[in-house]
Design a protein around this motif. Structure first.
Motif, PDB file in Angstrom:
ATOM      1  N   GLN A  61      -6.645  -1.261  -4.310  1.00 40.44           N
ATOM      2  CA  GLN A  61      -5.888  -1.982  -3.292  1.00 40.44           C
ATOM      3  C   GLN A  61      -6.533  -3.316  -2.967  1.00 40.44           C
ATOM      4  O   GLN A  61      -5.860  -4.340  -2.842  1.00 40.44           O
ATOM      5  N   ALA A  74      -6.245   5.832  -8.333  1.00 36.39           N
ATOM      6  CA  ALA A  74      -7.251   5.427  -7.346  1.00 36.39           C
ATOM      7  C   ALA A  74      -8.140   6.585  -6.913  1.00 36.39           C
ATOM      8  O   ALA A  74      -9.306   6.375  -6.563  1.00 36.39           O
ATOM      9  N   TRP A  75      -7.631   7.795  -6.954  1.00 34.96           N
ATOM     10  CA  TRP A  75      -8.335   8.930  -6.347  1.00 34.96           C
ATOM     11  C   TRP A  75      -9.036   9.860  -7.336  1.00 34.96           C
ATOM     12  O   TRP A  75      -9.849  10.696  -6.931  1.00 34.96           O
ATOM     13  N   ARG A 116       0.616   4.004   1.544  1.00 36.90           N
ATOM     14  CA  ARG A 116       0.876   4.567   2.874  1.00 36.90           C
ATOM     15  C   ARG A 116       2.158   4.001   3.465  1.00 36.90           C
ATOM     16  O   ARG A 116       2.964   4.735   4.070  1.00 36.90           O
ATOM     17  N   VAL A 144      -1.600   6.349  -6.866  1.00 37.10           N
ATOM     18  CA  VAL A 144      -2.492   7.139  -6.018  1.00 37.10           C
ATOM     19  C   VAL A 144      -3.481   7.938  -6.861  1.00 37.10           C
ATOM     20  O   VAL A 144      -4.693   7.954  -6.576  1.00 37.10           O
ATOM     21  N   ASP A 163     -11.093   0.844  -5.815  1.00 39.22           N
ATOM     22  CA  ASP A 163     -10.887  -0.418  -5.098  1.00 39.22           C
ATOM     23  C   ASP A 163      -9.607  -1.110  -5.537  1.00 39.22           C
ATOM     24  O   ASP A 163      -9.472  -2.324  -5.378  1.00 39.22           O
ATOM     25  N   TYR A 199      -2.120   9.758   5.021  1.00 36.51           N
ATOM     26  CA  TYR A 199      -2.631   9.136   3.800  1.00 36.51           C
ATOM     27  C   TYR A 199      -3.453   7.870   4.067  1.00 36.51           C
ATOM     28  O   TYR A 199      -3.090   7.045   4.899  1.00 36.51           O
ATOM     29  N   ARG A 200      -4.561   7.735   3.331  1.00 38.67           N
ATOM     30  CA  ARG A 200      -5.387   6.522   3.332  1.00 38.67           C
ATOM     31  C   ARG A 200      -5.948   6.314   1.925  1.00 38.67           C
ATOM     32  O   ARG A 200      -5.987   7.229   1.116  1.00 38.67           O
ATOM     33  N   GLU A 201      -6.435   5.100   1.646  1.00 32.52           N
ATOM     34  CA  GLU A 201      -7.137   4.817   0.397  1.00 32.52           C
ATOM     35  C   GLU A 201      -8.491   5.529   0.396  1.00 32.52           C
ATOM     36  O   GLU A 201      -8.995   5.920   1.462  1.00 32.52           O
ATOM     37  N   PRO A 226       0.821  -1.216   0.000  1.00 33.51           N
ATOM     38  CA  PRO A 226       0.000   0.000   0.000  1.00 33.51           C
ATOM     39  C   PRO A 226       0.855   1.265   0.000  1.00 33.51           C
ATOM     40  O   PRO A 226       1.918   1.312   0.627  1.00 33.51           O
TER      41      PRO A 226
END
Length: 441
Positions: free
Chosen positions: A224, A137-138, A87, A134, A222, A197-199, A85
């Motif tokens: 991760q 995903a974001w 993070r 990142v 999703d 930081y987080r997902e 991950p």
């Protein structure tokens, strides 16, 4: 027909939160630190190499040391990005390369410089594949170039505003403090990244409407979870996929050419101003900030313009490739510095060329768009490996080309590569669409 419950109705009508833009700021700050640790040697080089009595050819080798391990570790780094991950991986990498940077402040020989710069290069290797992971995903596709452009601008704006600060540190406290200061900031930021930081689904304050906006727009919220389910050992077949696609080779070669201009500015640029243009160190530190400011403007224009084209109905391929190709062509203007003696004109040509480099620097948005979804890290690692062979080649080639009295052959070399980069995107990339594994070609 089933009647909607109150929570369901609220979820439908809720305004999406904007936490993804906070993530963009986190990446921006991380890139500022990343590039300060890449370029701090160029600031310290005139004083450091004079004190340690290092000739131009060996200076080129020291400048290239980062690139050897940075390139070599891209595939392992990309493999890690697909499995660890962000993070955790970013925290560890950032802390370790920052500690190696601090140690550079206490080095006393060519060998020590070379080895520690190799260490910094190896430890920074996962950074940009993590950034790409990142952002994928974001951010939805229509915002992705803006996100990439914004965090990429960190490599220019940080250097633009902080290069004079580092020059002042070097002039006031000695070249040692340049490394201690930049490395110390990195250690502090590693702790902050881990804490914050987080997902997307785990980040505090993100509502379902923002998750849906990202997911419906092509963001892999999703990723991760999907990656955890698909974890496996290294596969030569997967490597074959990312090494046998013409369109991927288009962006790989284009990135090598783009990075050649960048690495001139990250390594030889201050020395060029001081040694070959006769400027004093403090004055050159101030003037060196102008091309970085121009690049900062270029990269912001690139991201916003590219996403604006998509919103206007243009294809992703046209919207992404137009600023990249235009920027590479503008970068060829660096050759004009060979034909002027006036300091303002020299800086003007260099600033225009670096503006073009910034305009072209949303190339990571194409990695996000073209790469197979489960091989984002490996594709990003391959892209960064080939692109950052320029970090090896550029300092060494310039070291040999500039070993005489004239720097003109080195400037010509950079201009020619910029032209070749534009041709790579024009002739090789083709239609921009995600490569599917069941039909890889």
């Amino acid at each position: 027909m089933r009647t909607q419950t109150l929570p369901e109705a609220r979820a439908i009508t809720a305004t999406p939160t904007r936490k993804r833009f906070f993530i963009m700021v986190l990446l921006f700050i991380t890139v500022v630190i990343n590039y300060l640790d890449r370029s701090n040697l160029s600031i310290a080089a005139p004083a450091l190499t004079s004190e340690l009595n290092i000739d131009p050819v060996h200076v080129g080798l020291v400048f290239s040391a980062f690139g050897w391990t940075y390139a070599a570790m891209q595939l392992p780094g990309g493999w890690l990005v697909d499995r660890v991950p962000p993070r955790i991986l970013y925290t560890v990498a950032l802390a370790l390369w920052s500690i190696a940077t601090i140690f550079l402040g206490f080095v006393g020989s060519f060998v020590g410089l070379f080895v520690l710069r190799m260490a910094v290069g190896a430890l920074e290797a996962p950074a940009y594949p993590i950034n790409s992971r990142v952002v994928t995903a974001w951010f939805p596709e229509k915002e992705r170039a803006t996100a990439v452009g914004f965090y990429t601008s960190g490599q220019f704006v940080g250097l633009a505003f902080l290069t004079p600060v580092l020059a002042w540190l070097q002039a006031t406290f000695g070249w040692h403090m340049v490394f201690v200061a930049t490395g110390g900031v990195g250690v502090i930021w590693a702790v902050i990244w881990y804490m914050v930081y987080r997902e997307p689904r785990d980040f505090k304050g993100v509502n379902q409407a923002e998750i849906d906006l990202i997911k419906d727009g092509g963001g892999l919220v999703d990723i991760q979870t999907d990656t955890d389910k698909a974890k496996s050992g290294f596969s030569w077949k997967d490597l074959g996929i990312v090494l046998t696609q013409r369109k991927l080779w288009g962006i790989y070669l284009g990135q090598f050419c783009l990075n050649s201009t960048l690495w001139f500015f990250l390594t030889w640029f201050p020395t060029y101003l001081v040694k070959y243009r006769g400027m004093d160190f403090i004055k050159s530190g101030l003037l060196a900030s102008l091309p970085f400011l121009a690049a900062f403007v270029g990269v912001l224009c690139s991201g916003f313009f590219s996403d604006w084209l998509i919103r206007r109905g243009h294809t992703v391929g046209f919207a992404r490739k137009l600023p990249i190709i235009a920027g590479l062509l503008i970068s060829t203007s660096i050759i004009g510095a060979n034909y002027v003696d006036s300091t303002p004109l020299v800086i003007a040509f260099l600033a225009l060329a670096f503006f073009g480099n910034g305009l072209a620097s949303i190339t990571w948005s194409l990695v996000s768009t073209l790469a197979p979804s489960r091989l984002l890290g490996l594709t990003g690692g391959t892209f960064n490996l080939i692109g950052n062979l320029a970090a090896i080649a550029t300092p060494i080639v310039i070291g040999f080309l500039a070993s005489g009295e004239s720097f003109a052959p080195a400037i010509t070399y950079i201009a020619v590569l910029a032209l070749l980069g534009a041709l790579s995107y024009i002739l090789l990339v083709g239609k921009v669409e995600r490569i599917e594994l069941d039909n890889p070609r």
